[in-house]
Design an enzyme around this catalytic site. Sequence first.
Site, mmCIF file in Angstrom:
data_model
loop_
_atom_site.group_PDB
_atom_site.id
_atom_site.type_symbol
_atom_site.label_atom_id
_atom_site.label_comp_id
_atom_site.label_asym_id
_atom_site.label_seq_id
_atom_site.Cartn_x
_atom_site.Cartn_y
_atom_site.Cartn_z
ATOM 1 N N HIS A 159 -4.510 1.228 -7.564
ATOM 2 C CA HIS A 159 -5.215 2.231 -6.489
ATOM 3 C C HIS A 159 -5.244 3.683 -7.018
ATOM 4 C CE1 HIS A 159 -1.411 3.112 -4.327
ATOM 5 N NE2 HIS A 159 -1.956 4.072 -4.036
ATOM 6 N N ASP B 120 -0.308 -4.079 -8.203
ATOM 7 C CA ASP B 120 -0.634 -2.694 -7.946
ATOM 8 C C ASP B 120 -0.346 -1.810 -9.121
ATOM 9 O OD1 ASP B 120 -2.273 -0.371 -7.223
ATOM 10 O OD2 ASP B 120 -1.412 -0.397 -5.117
ATOM 11 N N SER C 203 2.420 7.314 -5.108
ATOM 12 C CA SER C 203 1.883 6.238 -5.839
ATOM 13 C C SER C 203 1.843 6.159 -7.002
ATOM 14 C CB SER C 203 0.416 5.959 -5.407
ATOM 15 O OG SER C 203 0.297 5.625 -3.846
HETATM 16 N N1 ARG Z 1 -1.576 2.306 1.116
HETATM 17 C C1 ARG Z 1 -1.349 2.757 -0.228
HETATM 18 C C2 ARG Z 1 -0.968 4.208 -0.251
HETATM 19 O O1 ARG Z 1 -1.348 5.000 0.626
HETATM 20 C C3 ARG Z 1 -2.612 2.630 -1.072
HETATM 21 C C4 ARG Z 1 -3.051 1.469 -1.200
HETATM 22 C C5 ARG Z 1 -4.326 1.093 -1.595
HETATM 23 N N2 ARG Z 1 -5.090 -0.033 -1.262
HETATM 24 C C6 ARG Z 1 -5.873 -0.530 -0.438
HETATM 25 N N3 ARG Z 1 -6.152 -1.645 -0.060
HETATM 26 N N4 ARG Z 1 -6.557 0.499 0.218
HETATM 27 O O2 ARG Z 1 -0.386 4.929 -1.164
#
Ligand code: ARG
Length: 720
Positions: A86, A221, A655
């Site tokens: 992501h 991911d 991330s």
């Molecule tokens: N929740 C994750 C974060 O804020 C991002 C994940 C992105 N994936 C998605 N399905 N939108 O770091």
Amino acid sequence: MKKTLLTLLIFLGISPAFLRADEGMWLLSLVKQYNIETMHLLGLQLSADDIYSETDPSLKDAIVWFENGCTGEIVSADGLLLTNHHCGYGDITDHSTVEHDYLTNGFWAATRKDELPNANATVSILVRMENVTDKVLAAIKGLDGQARETTAAKTMKEISTKATEGTVYNADVREMFRGSEYYLFVFETFKDIRLVGAPPSAIGKFGGDTDNWMWPRHTGDFSMFRIYCGKDNKPAEYSADNVPYHPKKFLKISLKGYSKNDFAMIVGFPGRTNRYLSSYAINLTLKETYPALVTMWEEKLSIMKKYMDADPKIRIQLAEEYASVANVWKLFKGQIGFGISDEMITKKQKQEVAFTNWVNGLSNDSLKNVYGKVLPALKKKYDEFHPNNLPTIYGNNLLSLAFAGFASRFTDLYNVLTTEPIDVAKKDELISKLKNNTVDQFVKYFAPVDQEVMVAYLNAFSKGVPADKQGTFITDITAAYKAVTPEESFKKYAADVFAKSIFVSADKVNAFLAKPSSKILDKDPGYLFAKKVMAYTAQFPTAMSLGGAVKADNRTYLQGLRLMNSNKPYYPDANSTIRLTYGKISDYNPRDAVHYNYYSTLTGVMQKEDPTNEEFIVPKKLRDLYEKKDFGQYGFNGDVPTCFLTDNDITGGNSGSPVMNGNGELLGLAFDGNSEAMTGDFEFDPILKRTISVDIRYVMFIIDKYAGAQRLIDEMTFVK
Ligand code: ARG
């Protein structure tokens, strides 16, 4: 405190506040002072200098700020870099077309020559950091309000300029504790970053928005890049002649796995937390601001989805924006959830009662005076601002429409064009800047979505802003575009704007910039809309922005809290500076009678498979590998571990961060938080908050067995 005493306390089952393994995003250079002894007790084998050193290779040389929004880690001597899928998402979509859809199918560069350059990718590596509080505080002594802010900003700029003179580095001074302390960060920033590999979305985004922010999780991911540089190993703009970067340090890949309660640490660039806010601020945010935004984003998402489902080209074009709106939408929705916001507000109120009791018991009158005033002052400011909150939110939201935000950037040019004599140099400078903006603006722009969202946002404004605060904003529209319902007038208005404004077409904007005239803007309905929105929001003081009038009070409150708990080290709120969090591999019990294991497996991927749902498709090759149990060196107990949990303290920006064992070897990449702790940015809950990471064995299994990218496996160093 000495190690022996700490050992004794742990043995006796007493854990002083700072021994708690999990809370805190610690400034990297201060780990030696605050955390290293506890970390050693919990299982760290490295020295503080192995983590941060200005002279010798240390972990900081392998852990990078990726595109100023994520974290990545170098995993080979030739600059190979891992981050989340992501995080690389925008770059992957940039290279994707309906014919070569890397987003859907994945991408693996067969040779180094096939690695793909990216227009927007940057990687910054920390050279050093330094506490410059004394210098900044000396410069702003006796100042407050805007004067303090302005002088501080100027001094910060001077310090960073001086720190990089005669070097290839760039630097930034960042404030901590809302302006009580200041730190300089010097970086080496690389600009030639190439895409090496990405799994298909069915692996890299498996579970999609349904599983996002959830445990148990089965998402691979990750994506892979490589840092390129000049032949001198220094940053260089993209060139075919550039060569792979040779880092001072890279991380080894651990295939040893982990057990419950094993030590785990994460170093990365967490973006933003607000852990020390008053209940007044949280009340306004969670009870009013977020609910308004959540409703509007929900509409925006459904409009986008409609067009994305109808056309594969639009699906790729809007994928990045959709994912980022969906992500924050789900986060905010979780934070305002039933009972959750009340609980958070009550926690903060309790803290305020304790603070007030502490102040009342102070014997020093001047301290009592300073800290006694701060909470009533904050309350008063929030009470005064409250009626302006919704108008500001809905107003700013109108300016977030792509065409409107873009049009608003032409204000300076308009002012130059209407001021005699015309400042030609300034005019040319603005035109060339706007030409560049125009290129960026239209790369992924899709007018039909913008137009429908405009109607939705006008509708939201007319319903959400109290009538006595709307001014003539809505009535002007309904009067000009007479229709049966206000919504019908908004539709006519939007249709008019999108038919006539230059700001929805790159060609029209470029034609304007070739021969700019204020008369065109005077008649442009898109420009007039932006101007009107700006005039509207300008009526409302933005005092509640943290940079505004409450900042000094927040600073004082936080100073008071630190004084009140003077034996507890405090860490500053996250602000995209490099931090370390340490803790352990950890399961959790989210609710009565529910227990969650601390890791998930490939079997779980198969259990979630649903060929009728695009979020849960399992690629055939992955299923084949699973059925043949062809796991190579990455298997464990007849399965492949996919994701795992730690009790580390992270937030967005982390991330892609490396999760490391006690030897600093890579166990996985952090990529999410759990739904039970969505308010973690306001307060850390050690019982419920977990970091979700992808297991490095799953990452390597995909690269090796699924993608067959042996050349990459050969480049990395494995610890078995
Ligand atoms: N929740 C994750 C974060 O804020 C991002 C994940 C992105 N994936 C998605 N399905 N939108 O770091």
